[in-house]
Design a protein around this motif. Structure first.
Motif, PDB file in Angstrom:
ATOM      1  N   ALA A   4      14.336  23.308  12.676  1.00  0.00           N
ATOM      2  CA  ALA A   4      15.622  23.824  13.166  1.00  0.00           C
ATOM      3  C   ALA A   4      16.639  24.031  12.053  1.00  0.00           C
ATOM      4  CB  ALA A   4      16.194  22.896  14.236  1.00  0.00           C
ATOM      5  N   ILE A   5      16.458  23.346  10.922  1.00  0.00           N
ATOM      6  CA  ILE A   5      17.295  23.551   9.738  1.00  0.00           C
ATOM      7  C   ILE A   5      16.358  23.860   8.580  1.00  0.00           C
ATOM      8  CG2 ILE A   5      18.972  22.566   8.129  1.00  0.00           C
ATOM      9  CD1 ILE A   5      20.151  22.822  10.875  1.00  0.00           C
ATOM     10  N   LEU A   6      16.470  25.063   8.050  1.00  0.00           N
ATOM     11  CA  LEU A   6      15.639  25.455   6.917  1.00  0.00           C
ATOM     12  C   LEU A   6      16.417  25.260   5.630  1.00  0.00           C
ATOM     13  CD1 LEU A   6      14.012  28.751   8.250  1.00  0.00           C
ATOM     14  CD2 LEU A   6      13.054  26.445   8.253  1.00  0.00           C
ATOM     15  N   LEU A   7      15.818  24.571   4.667  1.00  0.00           N
ATOM     16  CA  LEU A   7      16.425  24.367   3.358  1.00  0.00           C
ATOM     17  C   LEU A   7      15.728  25.290   2.361  1.00  0.00           C
ATOM     18  CD1 LEU A   7      17.444  21.854   4.896  1.00  0.00           C
ATOM     19  CD2 LEU A   7      17.090  20.535   2.810  1.00  0.00           C
ATOM     20  N   GLU A   8      16.528  26.109   1.711  1.00  0.00           N
ATOM     21  CA  GLU A   8      15.972  27.091   0.773  1.00  0.00           C
ATOM     22  C   GLU A   8      16.727  26.988  -0.550  1.00  0.00           C
ATOM     23  OE1 GLU A   8      16.837  30.566   3.006  1.00  0.00           O
ATOM     24  OE2 GLU A   8      15.380  30.132   4.592  1.00  0.00           O
ATOM     25  N   ARG A   9      15.992  26.815  -1.649  1.00  0.00           N
ATOM     26  CA  ARG A   9      16.599  26.719  -2.975  1.00  0.00           C
ATOM     27  C   ARG A   9      16.354  28.003  -3.752  1.00  0.00           C
ATOM     28  NH1 ARG A   9      16.717  20.680  -5.425  1.00  0.00           N
ATOM     29  NH2 ARG A   9      17.676  21.878  -7.090  1.00  0.00           N
ATOM     30  N   GLU A  10      17.404  28.512  -4.359  1.00  0.00           N
ATOM     31  CA  GLU A  10      17.315  29.691  -5.214  1.00  0.00           C
ATOM     32  C   GLU A  10      18.221  29.446  -6.417  1.00  0.00           C
ATOM     33  OE1 GLU A  10      18.059  34.531  -5.134  1.00  0.00           O
ATOM     34  OE2 GLU A  10      18.601  33.305  -3.401  1.00  0.00           O
ATOM     35  N   GLY A  12      20.524  27.696  -8.603  1.00  0.00           N
ATOM     36  CA  GLY A  12      21.384  26.553  -8.315  1.00  0.00           C
ATOM     37  C   GLY A  12      21.994  26.562  -6.934  1.00  0.00           C
ATOM     38  N   LEU A  13      21.435  27.365  -6.039  1.00  0.00           N
ATOM     39  CA  LEU A  13      21.976  27.490  -4.683  1.00  0.00           C
ATOM     40  C   LEU A  13      21.050  26.833  -3.664  1.00  0.00           C
ATOM     41  CD1 LEU A  13      23.952  28.708  -2.576  1.00  0.00           C
ATOM     42  CD2 LEU A  13      22.539  30.781  -2.620  1.00  0.00           C
ATOM     43  N   LEU A  14      21.628  25.974  -2.826  1.00  0.00           N
ATOM     44  CA  LEU A  14      20.893  25.404  -1.694  1.00  0.00           C
ATOM     45  C   LEU A  14      21.424  26.049  -0.421  1.00  0.00           C
ATOM     46  CD1 LEU A  14      18.902  23.329  -0.492  1.00  0.00           C
ATOM     47  CD2 LEU A  14      20.839  21.749  -0.300  1.00  0.00           C
ATOM     48  N   THR A  15      20.560  26.725   0.319  1.00  0.00           N
ATOM     49  CA  THR A  15      20.938  27.338   1.588  1.00  0.00           C
ATOM     50  C   THR A  15      20.466  26.463   2.742  1.00  0.00           C
ATOM     51  OG1 THR A  15      20.844  29.595   0.699  1.00  0.00           O
ATOM     52  CG2 THR A  15      20.680  29.361   3.087  1.00  0.00           C
ATOM     53  N   LEU A  16      21.372  26.162   3.659  1.00  0.00           N
ATOM     54  CA  LEU A  16      21.063  25.432   4.887  1.00  0.00           C
ATOM     55  C   LEU A  16      21.127  26.444   6.017  1.00  0.00           C
ATOM     56  CD1 LEU A  16      23.378  22.307   4.295  1.00  0.00           C
ATOM     57  CD2 LEU A  16      21.078  22.757   3.405  1.00  0.00           C
ATOM     58  N   ARG A  17      19.978  26.851   6.498  1.00  0.00           N
ATOM     59  CA  ARG A  17      19.939  27.924   7.500  1.00  0.00           C
ATOM     60  C   ARG A  17      19.614  27.364   8.878  1.00  0.00           C
ATOM     61  NH1 ARG A  17      16.144  31.968   9.068  1.00  0.00           N
ATOM     62  NH2 ARG A  17      14.686  31.453   7.382  1.00  0.00           N
ATOM     63  N   LEU A  18      20.506  27.599   9.821  1.00  0.00           N
ATOM     64  CA  LEU A  18      20.283  27.195  11.207  1.00  0.00           C
ATOM     65  C   LEU A  18      19.191  28.086  11.774  1.00  0.00           C
ATOM     66  CD1 LEU A  18      24.036  26.889  12.309  1.00  0.00           C
ATOM     67  CD2 LEU A  18      22.602  25.232  11.095  1.00  0.00           C
ATOM     68  N   ASN A  19      18.154  27.474  12.345  1.00  0.00           N
ATOM     69  CA  ASN A  19      16.968  28.237  12.727  1.00  0.00           C
ATOM     70  C   ASN A  19      16.457  27.802  14.096  1.00  0.00           C
ATOM     71  OD1 ASN A  19      14.746  30.059  12.296  1.00  0.00           O
ATOM     72  ND2 ASN A  19      13.475  28.277  11.825  1.00  0.00           N
ATOM     73  N   ARG A  20      17.271  28.071  15.097  1.00  0.00           N
ATOM     74  CA  ARG A  20      16.882  27.748  16.472  1.00  0.00           C
ATOM     75  C   ARG A  20      17.258  28.950  17.348  1.00  0.00           C
ATOM     76  NH1 ARG A  20      19.293  23.286  20.365  1.00  0.00           N
ATOM     77  NH2 ARG A  20      17.426  22.728  21.544  1.00  0.00           N
TER      78      ARG A  20
END
Length: 247
Positions: A4-10, A12-20
């Motif tokens: 439900a929460i996807l963590l993606e690193r690019e 120096g950026l951490l993306t917290l993506r709501l995925n529901r």
């Protein structure tokens, strides 16, 4: 089960993506716990220079998952939702938000604690706390009257009126409104990655200085709102309003 929460690193950026998507990214206790943990880890990771919070190009979040909320309502300030609030409030790294579609309840109030906010023109923001028999949360009763004036804040908090992404940008709740959800996500990512090119300590010190004057007062207000919010959850007004979702 889909995360439900996807963590993606690019870089120096951490993306917290709501995925529901089937629940319009409605937030559960588990999701708040994951967000709180990720923010805390990002803040202590020297390789992370910024955090991006996003949903999809169609929906940011419908706010609290009502079923989860009623089954396990927050009972005190040790609940996952308050851990998320305080970790976002205390995050020393820049936090950027990308908003498209619905941003309801905490989906709007969390934006007040982000450093840069990019919204689609047709984003639909709303804080229907009173409509649900509840009260404002996440410092919104302090921030919005200061930012918008008492009259406009009353429209949003006492009447629960919604507003568009364009209005959010013109009122200073958002940094910029863009033509589509994809455009808002793209611009937010572009701006978040710019922090890779800047001196990290200088950025964090500058954010600390900007936030310092109101930090303690804001934390106190969030705690006071939280105590009243948890009381209101058990009130006849709130029980009646929230129960309508299951009829």
């Amino acid at each position: 089960m889909t995360e439900a929460i996807l963590l993606e690193r690019e870089r120096g950026l951490l993306t917290l993506r709501l995925n529901r998507p089937d629940k319009k990214n409605a937030l559960t206790r588990a999701m708040y716990g994951r967000l709180a943990e990720a923010l805390q880890q990002a803040d202590s990771d020297p390789e992370i220079n910024a955090v991006l919070i996003s949903g999809s190009a169609e929906c940011f979040t419908a706010g609290n998952d009502i079923s989860d909320f009623l089954q396990q309502p927050p009972s005190d300030l040790d609940s996952p939702v308050f851990h998320f609030m305080l970790n976002l409030l205390e995050c020393g790294k820049p936090v950027i938000a990308a908003v498209a579609g619905a941003a309801v309840g905490i989906g709007t109030t969390m934006l007040l604690h982000c450093d840069l906010v990019y919204v689609s023109h047709d984003a639909r923001l709303r804080m229907p706390f009173v409509n649900l028999g509840l009260c404002p949360e996440f410092g919104s009763s302090l921030i919005l009257p200061r930012l918008l004036g008492q009259a406009r804040a009353a429209q949003l908090l006492l009447l629960g009126e919604g507003f568009s992404g364009e209005q959010a940008a013109s009122w200073g709740i958002a940094t910029e409104a863009l033509g589509s959800g994809d455009a808002a996500l793209s611009k937010a990512r572009e701006m978040a990655l710019r922090f890779d090119e800047l001196p990290a300590q200088a950025v964090c010190i500058s954010k600390q200085l900007m936030r310092a004057p109101d930090r303690q007062l804001l934390r106190k207000v969030i705690e006071e709102e939280g105590a009243l919010f948890t009381q209101r959850l058990r009130s006849p007004e709130a029980v009646a309003a929230l129960s309508k979702f299951f009829r």
